[in-house]
Design a protein around this motif. Structure first.
Motif, PDB file in Angstrom:
ATOM      1  N   ASP A  47      -9.381   1.936  -0.321  1.00 48.80           N
ATOM      2  CA  ASP A  47      -8.018   2.476  -0.298  1.00 48.80           C
ATOM      3  C   ASP A  47      -7.381   2.353  -1.680  1.00 48.80           C
ATOM      4  OD1 ASP A  47      -7.760   2.977   2.643  1.00 48.80           O
ATOM      5  OD2 ASP A  47      -8.100   0.801   2.715  1.00 48.80           O
ATOM      6  N   HIS A  48      -7.749   1.283  -2.384  1.00 46.63           N
ATOM      7  CA  HIS A  48      -7.201   1.061  -3.727  1.00 46.63           C
ATOM      8  C   HIS A  48      -8.293   0.525  -4.643  1.00 46.63           C
ATOM      9  CE1 HIS A  48      -3.017   1.570  -2.391  1.00 46.63           C
ATOM     10  NE2 HIS A  48      -3.369   0.870  -1.332  1.00 46.63           N
ATOM     11  N   LYS A  97      -6.149  -3.445   3.819  1.00 45.26           N
ATOM     12  CA  LYS A  97      -6.734  -2.352   3.050  1.00 45.26           C
ATOM     13  C   LYS A  97      -8.052  -2.792   2.413  1.00 45.26           C
ATOM     14  CE  LYS A  97      -3.194   0.188   3.963  1.00 45.26           C
ATOM     15  NZ  LYS A  97      -3.328   1.340   4.906  1.00 45.26           N
ATOM     16  N   SER A 112       0.814  -1.203   0.000  1.00 43.02           N
ATOM     17  CA  SER A 112       0.000   0.000   0.000  1.00 43.02           C
ATOM     18  C   SER A 112       0.854   1.262   0.000  1.00 43.02           C
ATOM     19  CB  SER A 112      -0.928   0.002   1.219  1.00 43.02           C
ATOM     20  OG  SER A 112      -1.855   1.073   1.149  1.00 43.02           O
TER      21      SER A 112
END
Length: 587
Positions: free
Chosen positions: A142-143, A42, A9
């Motif tokens: 987050d992604h 995440k 991350s």
């Protein structure tokens, strides 16, 4: 020096777009990255916009249009968008209102113009733009990882003001994929926001995935240049499938290793400027969460090298040549995605037919040096070769279309039309007209066409022919050679279509799409050729041996469900370069 790819991350941006030609491992590496980031705790979303998506196969979970949680990976969700379905809905939206007002041939032309790759890609962009620009969706994660990025051609279309005008509705200038954006004016701001997000290096990274082989690296270089030209310079190169060690006593293993090393040593300069990562060639299929995790951790249980439970009978290339050669003349078209070996297979078929005593003409759109490279400048006997220069044919075709358009279209309209003519369909149409001239001149002989037109192109030409007849106009825009060739290509007694693929998931899926595309044009392939098969060799390398076992699943699938006639070509110790080497493929 390359670095092993191990995404965290802290080292990757919130948005990741994986792009690359079919079969290089886009989906598997994108999925493995998603699992690795989710394992850090995440929240991750992976989105596929590939019409031949196999997310569900990789994760071994049914994934549809709705967000699906991956049960064994907390924090990971997936969406399988369907741009084909979106494109169909868009075609109906554009064409539907005219169906009871315009003649059937005109409707057919409109529908076919909106059936090409450009429309599907615009539909795909529409799908992920709606995610990328929606704060309610993006703030949850987050992604966000996208499997399959837009091409530079699509992004250039989106940035041209005329793309959002209605001038195309009345256009009859003959361009190849007119109007993929007309009627989507309400989405202009949405798309602008998406393009801006793509260009933001702090938010987005484009991951160019390639195999360590010459053709895949060339394609990655082309994509890198095209995307940089539209402002997307935030790129990295991921070389997937590098054999780490080899067995000296195994000729297949050592030749495979050396070939990869040579390709990397000769990597295009465009790619050398990028940060480059590498992933190993692994002895297992990248399906299932455990296998995806092991790609980055290198912790994987030993795989069994047992043979596949059942092996369906297949043929060799010599069987294909003997069957085709039983005729006195005909057309042979090889089709397939880049990197599967179309040019080599086409040249081998041409050599094989010449060795049977036939007069054979081989014509190709590959650059002259590529065909010379394959043939080794060793044309013998009754084989003749012509090289059609796609750039020259496209420029001539574009000049023809634009010269007519200048009489009625303003400067903005011409700019849009010019970009629209940069579509893959334009090249197919321009080149096909040159192919048609070659076939027309060849009498009492075989004509082998390397890189044949898709069903979409054939239907587009056919629709254009019907359209001009309907308007009682001259058929000058559809040459007589093309008019004659279309029925000939539909005649199985005169034409053999050969689909070339590799014994891997994505190439087989893409070959299936090609076959479906041809079916729309009423053309049925007579053979499939599965190229570069380790299963057809005697390799003892543990990695390659394990891969050969997994190949059998795809070989059997093709032989049982895709084609009654399948020829398998073993992975070759020596590249099939030169007349004599090509001849060895046919005996």
């Amino acid at each position: 020096m390359t670095i092993e790819f191990n995404p965290t991350s802290e080292t990757v941006t919130p948005y990741l777009f994986f792009t690359g030609k079919g079969g290089v491992g886009k989906t598997s590496t994108a999925c493995a990255t998603a699992v690795a980031l989710a394992d850090e705790g995440k929240q991750v979303l992976i989105v596929s916009t590939d019409p031949a998506s196999n997310l569900q196969d990789v994760f071994e979970v049914e994934i549809g249009y709705e967000t699906t949680s991956i049960p064994t990976v907390p924090g990971l969700s997936a969406i399988n968008l369907d741009p084909e379905e979106a494109a169909a809905a868009y075609r109906e939206k554009v064409v539907g209102p005219y169906k009871d007002k315009l003649p059937a041939p005109v409707i057919a032309q409109m529908e076919e113009q909106l059936s090409g790759a450009c429309t599907v890609e615009i539909a795909a962009f529409d799908e992920f733009a709606s995610i990328l620009t929606n704060p309610e969706r993006t703030s949850v994660y987050d992604h966000i990882i996208f499997d399959t990025a837009p091409t530079g051609h699509t992004l250039r279309l989106l940035q041209l003001p005329t793309a959002w005008s209605s001038f195309l509705e009345d256009s009859t200038h003959g361009a190849s994929c007119l109007g993929p954006l007309s009627g989507l004016g309400e989405k202009k701001e949405l798309y602008a926001q998406a393009v801006n997000a793509l260009s933001n290096a702090k938010e987005t990274t484009l991951v160019l995935v390639s195999r360590p082989d010459e053709s895949a690296l060339q394609e990655a270089s082309r994509a890198a240049t095209e995307l940089q030209q539209v402002g997307l310079s935030n790129q990295l190169l991921l070389v997937n499938g590098k054999l780490q060690t080899y067995v000296k006593e195994d000729s297949v293993s050592s030749a495979f290793y050396e070939r990869q090393e040579k390709a990397l040593a000769q990597m295009p300069n465009q790619l050398r400027e990028l940060v480059t990562y590498e992933l190993p060639y692994v002895p297992y299929q990248l399906t299932g969460i455990d296998n995806l995790r092991s790609l980055f951790t290198n912790q994987h249980s030993e795989q069994s090298n047992e043979e596949s439970d059942s092996t369906t009978a297949t043929s060799q290339l010599k069987d294909l040549i003997q069957q085709v050669g039983s005729k006195k003349q005909g057309v042979i078209m090889t089709m397939g995605k880049g990197g599967v070996g179309k040019t080599t297979v086409a040249a081998a078929i041409a050599v094989g037919l010449a060795e049977l005593g036939h007069s054979v003409h081989l014509t190709t759109t590959d650059p002259a040096e590529q065909l010379s490279y394959v043939l080794g400048n060793q044309v013998q006997g009754s084989l003749t070769v012509s090289r059609i220069d796609p750039k020259a044919e496209v420029e001539a075709y574009k000049d023809e279309v634009l010269s007519k358009a200048r009489e009625t279209v303003d400067e903005n309209g011409l700019a849009y039309l010019e970009e629209d003519l940069n579509s893959p369909c334009t090249e197919e149409i321009a080149v096909f007209r040159a192919f048609a001239d070659v076939v027309e001149k060849a009498k009492d002989s075989f004509v082998v066409i390397d890189t044949a037109p898709t069903g979409h192109t054939l239907l587009l030409l056919d629709a254009a022919q019907s359209y001009h007849k309907e308007l009682e106009r001259a058929t000058g825009e559809v040459p007589e050679s093309v008019t004659k060739l279309l029925p000939r290509l539909r005649n199985e007694k005169e034409t053999d279509v050969v689909i070339v693929t590799l014994p891997e998931a994505t190439p087989v899926h893409e070959a299936t799409r090609l076959q479906d595309d041809l079916a729309r044009a009423e053309i049925q392939p007579s053979w499939w050729v599965i190229n570069q098969s380790f299963a057809a060799t005697n390799t003892t390398d543990p990695v390659l041996k394990a891969r050969s076992v997994s190949e059998m699943n795809w070989i059997n699938l093709v032989a049982v469900k895709k084609s009654k006639q399948v020829a398998v070509i073993p992975w070759q110790l020596k590249l099939a370069i030169g007349y004599e080497q090509l001849k060895k493929l046919t005996i």
